[in-house]
Design a protein around this motif. Structure first.
Motif, PDB file in Angstrom:
ATOM      1  N   GLU A 149      55.097  50.659   3.030  1.00 35.50           N
ATOM      2  CA  GLU A 149      55.195  51.083   1.633  1.00 35.50           C
ATOM      3  C   GLU A 149      56.240  52.173   1.443  1.00 35.50           C
ATOM      4  O   GLU A 149      57.086  52.084   0.555  1.00 35.50           O
ATOM      5  CB  GLU A 149      53.837  51.571   1.152  1.00 35.50           C
ATOM      6  N   TYR A 150      56.204  53.227   2.253  1.00 37.40           N
ATOM      7  CA  TYR A 150      57.063  54.387   2.035  1.00 37.40           C
ATOM      8  C   TYR A 150      58.126  54.577   3.117  1.00 37.40           C
ATOM      9  O   TYR A 150      59.123  55.260   2.884  1.00 37.40           O
ATOM     10  CB  TYR A 150      56.217  55.662   1.962  1.00 37.40           C
ATOM     11  N   ASN A 151      57.930  54.015   4.297  1.00 41.97           N
ATOM     12  CA  ASN A 151      58.862  54.266   5.389  1.00 41.97           C
ATOM     13  C   ASN A 151      58.965  53.032   6.287  1.00 41.97           C
ATOM     14  O   ASN A 151      58.660  53.095   7.482  1.00 41.97           O
ATOM     15  CB  ASN A 151      58.379  55.473   6.202  1.00 41.97           C
ATOM     16  N   LEU A 203      46.565  45.656  11.896  1.00 37.41           N
ATOM     17  CA  LEU A 203      46.431  46.584  10.768  1.00 37.41           C
ATOM     18  C   LEU A 203      46.705  45.838   9.469  1.00 37.41           C
ATOM     19  O   LEU A 203      47.563  44.949   9.410  1.00 37.41           O
ATOM     20  CB  LEU A 203      47.409  47.744  10.911  1.00 37.41           C
ATOM     21  N   TYR A 204      45.980  46.195   8.410  1.00 38.78           N
ATOM     22  CA  TYR A 204      46.166  45.535   7.125  1.00 38.78           C
ATOM     23  C   TYR A 204      45.749  46.494   6.010  1.00 38.78           C
ATOM     24  O   TYR A 204      45.187  47.555   6.241  1.00 38.78           O
ATOM     25  CB  TYR A 204      45.328  44.250   7.041  1.00 38.78           C
ATOM     26  N   GLY A 205      45.991  46.077   4.778  1.00 41.08           N
ATOM     27  CA  GLY A 205      45.463  46.795   3.618  1.00 41.08           C
ATOM     28  C   GLY A 205      46.282  47.996   3.218  1.00 41.08           C
ATOM     29  O   GLY A 205      47.381  48.263   3.719  1.00 41.08           O
ATOM     30  N   SER A 206      45.719  48.749   2.275  1.00 35.67           N
ATOM     31  CA  SER A 206      46.375  49.915   1.699  1.00 35.67           C
ATOM     32  C   SER A 206      45.468  51.125   1.808  1.00 35.67           C
ATOM     33  O   SER A 206      44.286  51.056   1.465  1.00 35.67           O
ATOM     34  CB  SER A 206      46.723  49.643   0.229  1.00 35.67           C
ATOM     35  N   GLU A 207      46.014  52.239   2.280  1.00 35.66           N
ATOM     36  CA  GLU A 207      45.257  53.489   2.412  1.00 35.66           C
ATOM     37  C   GLU A 207      44.854  53.957   1.017  1.00 35.66           C
ATOM     38  O   GLU A 207      45.695  54.025   0.117  1.00 35.66           O
ATOM     39  CB  GLU A 207      46.137  54.525   3.129  1.00 35.66           C
ATOM     40  N   THR A 267      45.482  63.313   5.956  1.00 36.80           N
ATOM     41  CA  THR A 267      44.504  62.373   6.491  1.00 36.80           C
ATOM     42  C   THR A 267      44.768  61.009   5.875  1.00 36.80           C
ATOM     43  O   THR A 267      44.575  60.817   4.677  1.00 36.80           O
ATOM     44  CB  THR A 267      43.070  62.833   6.184  1.00 36.80           C
ATOM     45  N   LEU A 268      45.229  60.081   6.691  1.00 36.60           N
ATOM     46  CA  LEU A 268      45.611  58.764   6.206  1.00 36.60           C
ATOM     47  C   LEU A 268      44.864  57.700   7.007  1.00 36.60           C
ATOM     48  O   LEU A 268      45.151  57.465   8.180  1.00 36.60           O
ATOM     49  CB  LEU A 268      47.122  58.556   6.337  1.00 36.60           C
ATOM     50  N   ALA A 269      43.900  57.061   6.359  1.00 33.13           N
ATOM     51  CA  ALA A 269      43.072  56.053   7.020  1.00 33.13           C
ATOM     52  C   ALA A 269      43.868  54.775   7.265  1.00 33.13           C
ATOM     53  O   ALA A 269      44.938  54.561   6.676  1.00 33.13           O
ATOM     54  CB  ALA A 269      41.839  55.752   6.179  1.00 33.13           C
ATOM     55  N   GLY A 270      43.330  53.925   8.123  1.00 35.05           N
ATOM     56  CA  GLY A 270      43.969  52.646   8.407  1.00 35.05           C
ATOM     57  C   GLY A 270      42.936  51.567   8.677  1.00 35.05           C
ATOM     58  O   GLY A 270      42.027  51.767   9.480  1.00 35.05           O
ATOM     59  N   ASN A 271      43.068  50.423   7.999  1.00 32.46           N
ATOM     60  CA  ASN A 271      42.151  49.299   8.210  1.00 32.46           C
ATOM     61  C   ASN A 271      42.725  48.339   9.247  1.00 32.46           C
ATOM     62  O   ASN A 271      43.946  48.134   9.307  1.00 32.46           O
ATOM     63  CB  ASN A 271      41.927  48.531   6.909  1.00 32.46           C
ATOM     64  N   PHE A 272      41.840  47.734  10.041  1.00 38.39           N
ATOM     65  CA  PHE A 272      42.301  46.727  10.985  1.00 38.39           C
ATOM     66  C   PHE A 272      41.204  45.713  11.275  1.00 38.39           C
ATOM     67  O   PHE A 272      40.017  45.963  11.045  1.00 38.39           O
ATOM     68  CB  PHE A 272      42.808  47.364  12.290  1.00 38.39           C
ATOM     69  N   ARG A 331      50.969  48.851   9.064  1.00 34.72           N
ATOM     70  CA  ARG A 331      51.036  47.518   9.660  1.00 34.72           C
ATOM     71  C   ARG A 331      51.365  47.672  11.141  1.00 34.72           C
ATOM     72  O   ARG A 331      52.103  48.568  11.540  1.00 34.72           O
ATOM     73  CB  ARG A 331      52.104  46.648   8.982  1.00 34.72           C
ATOM     74  N   GLY A 332      50.822  46.756  11.934  1.00 28.93           N
ATOM     75  CA  GLY A 332      51.082  46.781  13.356  1.00 28.93           C
ATOM     76  C   GLY A 332      50.040  45.988  14.109  1.00 28.93           C
ATOM     77  O   GLY A 332      48.983  45.644  13.574  1.00 28.93           O
ATOM     78  N   SER A 333      50.337  45.670  15.358  1.00 32.89           N
ATOM     79  CA  SER A 333      49.434  44.914  16.210  1.00 32.89           C
ATOM     80  C   SER A 333      49.027  45.755  17.408  1.00 32.89           C
ATOM     81  O   SER A 333      49.778  46.613  17.869  1.00 32.89           O
ATOM     82  CB  SER A 333      50.107  43.628  16.701  1.00 32.89           C
TER      83      SER A 333
END
Length: 261
Positions: free
Chosen positions: A246-248, A213-217, A199-204, A225-227
């Protein structure tokens, strides 16, 4: 004899420690009296974000002032001026009712009001208002915190909170965490990136149906990151691409569609 020497050494150390703690000559207190902008410590300045609902809309933001002192016996008065490098224009983006503020006697905080002309500002604009404390009576101006940048931002009305489903059938939720700011409970449910057991959240952010998209899970440190865009007619969000920088960072999932339930 050896035991006696050991006991003597322990007792001597205890006396030395007690002397250090009890010596009033070693006590240090801040004895200055300064005034500062409360949010001047923020690395990117103070964000003043408003939802634009009409062309005549105005909003007020209060710029905090702090007294940095152990005593509040006397009032502090400050003069505040607009820095000439400001990109915000008075009468277009904001107005000021005056150029002074006071922290009353017995108080440690005060405010300086700024009226934002929200209805005049297009969401594509990014006006910054820089304020400087130019003089103070009753205190010194804090060396590093006598200036503040207010980032005036205007967005369109936004309402994306609720339950959403990806094209693969996975369901997640979107929660509003601030004006135009949201968190997707599990962006990883989109599939195609990491094992979906994670489960990996995402801020936008949402600014007039344009999403970023921004920030760190918070759990694993994934940085999505993305639009994307929101289509009010179909009640869908389409992410053009999503990448974890960060990782990929060399891999992306493209054309991700979410539909409101």
């Amino acid at each position: 004899m050896k035991k006696l020497y050991t006991l003597f050494a322990v007792a001597l150390a205890a006396v030395a420690m007690t002397s250090c703690f009890e010596d009033p000559g070693n006590e240090t207190f801040f004895d200055g009296n300064q005034v500062e902008f409360a949010d001047a410590k923020l690395p990117n300045g103070l964000a003043a974000t408003f939802v634009r609902a009409s062309e005549t809309q105005t909003d007020q933001t209060e710029i905090g002032l702090n007294r940095v002192s152990t005593s509040a016996a006397n009032a502090i008065s400050v003069n505040i001026e607009v820095d000439p490098t400001s990109t915000a224009v008075e009468g277009v983006h904001y107005t000021l009712s005056g150029n002074s503020a006071t922290i009353a006697s017995g108080e440690f905080v005060g405010t300086f009001p700024v009226t934002v002309l929200t209805g005049n500002i297009d969401p594509s604009e990014s006006p910054d208002l820089i304020l400087n404390i130019t003089s103070a009576t009753g205190a010194d101006i804090a060396a590093n915190y006598g200036s503040i940048t207010i980032r005036i931002r205007v967005i369109c009305p936004s309402d994306l909170a609720g339950t959403w489903v990806f094209e693969n059938g996975n369901v997640t939720t979107i929660e509003e965490i601030g004006t135009g700011n949201y968190v997707i409970a599990n962006l990883n449910a989109m599939g195609g990136y990491y094992n979906q057991s994670f489960t990996l959240a995402g801020n936008f952010t949402d600014n007039c149906d344009k999403l970023e998209l921004y920030g760190s899970e918070p759990t694993n440190g994934v940085k999505w990151r993305g639009s994307g865009v929101f289509d009010p007619a179909t009640q869908t969000i389409t992410w053009e691409s999503v990448t974890d920088i960060e990782y990929n960072p060399d891999y992306s999932v493209t054309s991700i569609v979410m539909t409101r339930q």
